[in-house]
Structure formats: C-alpha cells, structure tokens
Design a protein around this motif. Structure first.
Motif, PDB file in Angstrom:
ATOM      1  N   ASP A  17      28.805  32.314  40.373  1.00 26.45           N
ATOM      2  CA  ASP A  17      30.042  33.097  40.471  1.00 26.45           C
ATOM      3  C   ASP A  17      30.984  32.384  41.455  1.00 26.45           C
ATOM      4  OD1 ASP A  17      32.026  34.919  40.473  1.00 26.45           O
ATOM      5  OD2 ASP A  17      30.895  36.540  41.423  1.00 26.45           O
ATOM      6  N   PHE A  18      32.103  31.833  40.935  1.00 28.37           N
ATOM      7  CA  PHE A  18      33.045  31.074  41.766  1.00 28.37           C
ATOM      8  C   PHE A  18      34.109  31.954  42.418  1.00 28.37           C
ATOM      9  CE2 PHE A  18      31.375  27.652  39.151  1.00 28.37           C
ATOM     10  CZ  PHE A  18      31.215  26.634  40.080  1.00 28.37           C
ATOM     11  N   THR A  19      34.058  33.217  42.213  1.00 30.92           N
ATOM     12  CA  THR A  19      35.078  34.108  42.773  1.00 30.92           C
ATOM     13  C   THR A  19      35.162  34.017  44.299  1.00 30.92           C
ATOM     14  OG1 THR A  19      34.799  35.618  40.907  1.00 30.92           O
ATOM     15  CG2 THR A  19      35.924  36.480  42.869  1.00 30.92           C
ATOM     16  N   MET A  56      34.458  31.476  46.189  1.00 29.61           N
ATOM     17  CA  MET A  56      34.998  30.168  46.553  1.00 29.61           C
ATOM     18  C   MET A  56      36.517  30.134  46.380  1.00 29.61           C
ATOM     19  SD  MET A  56      33.904  26.417  45.139  1.00 29.61           S
ATOM     20  CE  MET A  56      32.231  26.633  45.712  1.00 29.61           C
TER      21      MET A  56
END
Length: 250
Positions: free
Chosen positions: A25-27, A29
């Motif tokens: 989950d890149f949220t 970052m």
C-alpha cells in the motif's frame, strides 16, 4: 502497509512450494512525500539573483533640440583601437591581456593643431594600488563630483546605514544629477577594434558612474587626428582591416 497473503490453491502435492502474493500500500508513502514537499516549500529561502547594475546612456532632462549638444568642458571623445600581430590580437606578455589603445581628445577636435586639443593615448589599466590609472583616471577626473558622492553612498552601504536597494536607487539618482558637473563621452570603435575593447569601454562608463555616453563611428576628423598622431609619434594606427581575410573565408 505491506501484506503477504498465502493462496490455498486447492490440494497440492506433498513438498510443493507454497505461493504467496505480496500487496504493498503506497498511500502512506505518497502522504509522506507531500509532507516533505510542503516542508521544503515553507522552509526554503528564495535567493535573489545577483546581477550587475549597468548605467545605460540616457538623455534625461534634456530638451530634444539640445540632445546632441554638450559643453566643450564636459565633452570627451575616445577612439578605440586594438593592436595585432598579423591576424591575431597582440597580447601583453606581463598581464596576458589583449593590448587595446585608446586615443582621446576633450571638447572640439582641433584639426589645425594650433592648440593641445589633439589626440592623446591611453590604455585600459584599471586600478594600481587602489588608485585609478590609464583611461579610468581620465574619466574619473571628468566625473569627480559624481564619484565623490558615489563613494560616500558606498561607505554608508558597507556600514549598513542604508540597504542595497536604497544604495542602488541613490547611486542612480546621483549619476543623473543635472546639478553636478558630468562628462559626455563619445565612444568610437575603430575598424580594428575587437568586441572586448568596446565592452571594456562600456565597463569604464559603469565603473566611473558616467550616465551620458554614446557609441558612434569615427569620422573624417578622427582620421585626420590619427594621421597627425602617426606622424608625430612615428606609429602605425590606420591600417587595412587585419580581419578582412578571416571574414572573407567565412
């Protein structure tokens, strides 16, 4: 957050490798990057670009019909010339700089040579032991009243009595003060002058706070003066264009 999921995939043979799928989950970052960008935008100090202030020629407070006129005591004409070795500009072995000669006269040229108002020779020397030399000394002497006030303003700025913006504004106003005695300089690049010679002359206008100057071509009168200087000093000034062969091949 990273998650690891194990897929069942039904019945498998004994000893078969288990397959796992990874989900990241890149949220968070992206949120962190936006916070960093905001931080740097708020904390960064924008530096004002450093530029050289050049005093451009002006006709301030002069009526249109009088723009081409000046007092003889204020006028000075400089004719630029560059020395050459063949087709290459001559270089001073001590300084390593190109040799530029400046022939100048004050007021109206005397082609009868009955007075001392004919050509004199100088060079771009600059300052020696913090004292102006060469053509700089001549120009500074002609603009002494303006330069005296300029040095006073410069000291106030160095002592932080005025800001840089105030110094620039006051210096510009001082250079164009019609109540002060100021020279009118006519710059005439000769046929063998390099661009460097012309730039050096404009630099001297700026260094000496001279706001009234123009760039013109040499006239027949200037040629007569140069011819007389050649005979009187046994020198060669007027010569064919040394760069003609070079320009013809381009």
């Amino acid at each position: 957050m990273a998650q690891i999921e194990q897929s069942d995939g039904g019945k498998k043979k004994k000893g078969a490798q288990k397959k796992m799928s990874i989900h990241v989950d890149f949220t968070p970052m992206v949120d962190m990057n936006m916070l960093l960008i905001t931080f740097f935008m708020l904390c960064t100090t924008m530096i004002k670009s450093q530029t050289l202030q050049i005093i451009l020629p002006t006709n301030e407070e002069v009526k249109k019909e009088n723009q081409s006129q000046a007092k003889q005591s204020e006028a000075i004409t400089i004719i630029l010339d560059t020395e050459y070795n063949g087709d290459t500009p001559a270089v001073d072995p001590e300084t390593g700089k190109t040799i530029h000669n400046i022939y100048y006269y004050e007021g109206i040229a005397d082609t009868t040579f009955s007075t001392n108002k004919y050509l004199r020779k100088e060079q771009f020397i600059g300052n020696v032991n913090h004292q102006p030399q060469g053509i700089r000394k001549i120009l500074r002497g002609k603009n002494e009243e303006v330069m005296k006030e300029y040095e006073t303003l410069k000291n106030k700025w160095k002592n932080k009595e005025i800001t840089k913006e105030e110094f620039d504004k006051l210096a510009k106003k001082n250079a164009s003060d019609s109540l002060k005695t100021r020279p009118v300089v006519v710059i005439k690049p000769g046929p063998n002058t390099t661009y460097e010679g012309l730039i050096n002359a404009i630099d001297e206008m700026n260094i000496n706070q001279i706001s009234r100057y123009s760039i013109e071509l040499p006239t027949h009168t200037d040629t007569v003066l140069l011819q007389h200087f050649e005979k009187a000093n046994n020198q060669t000034i007027i010569r064919p264009l040394v760069r003609s062969n070079t320009s013809a091949t381009k």
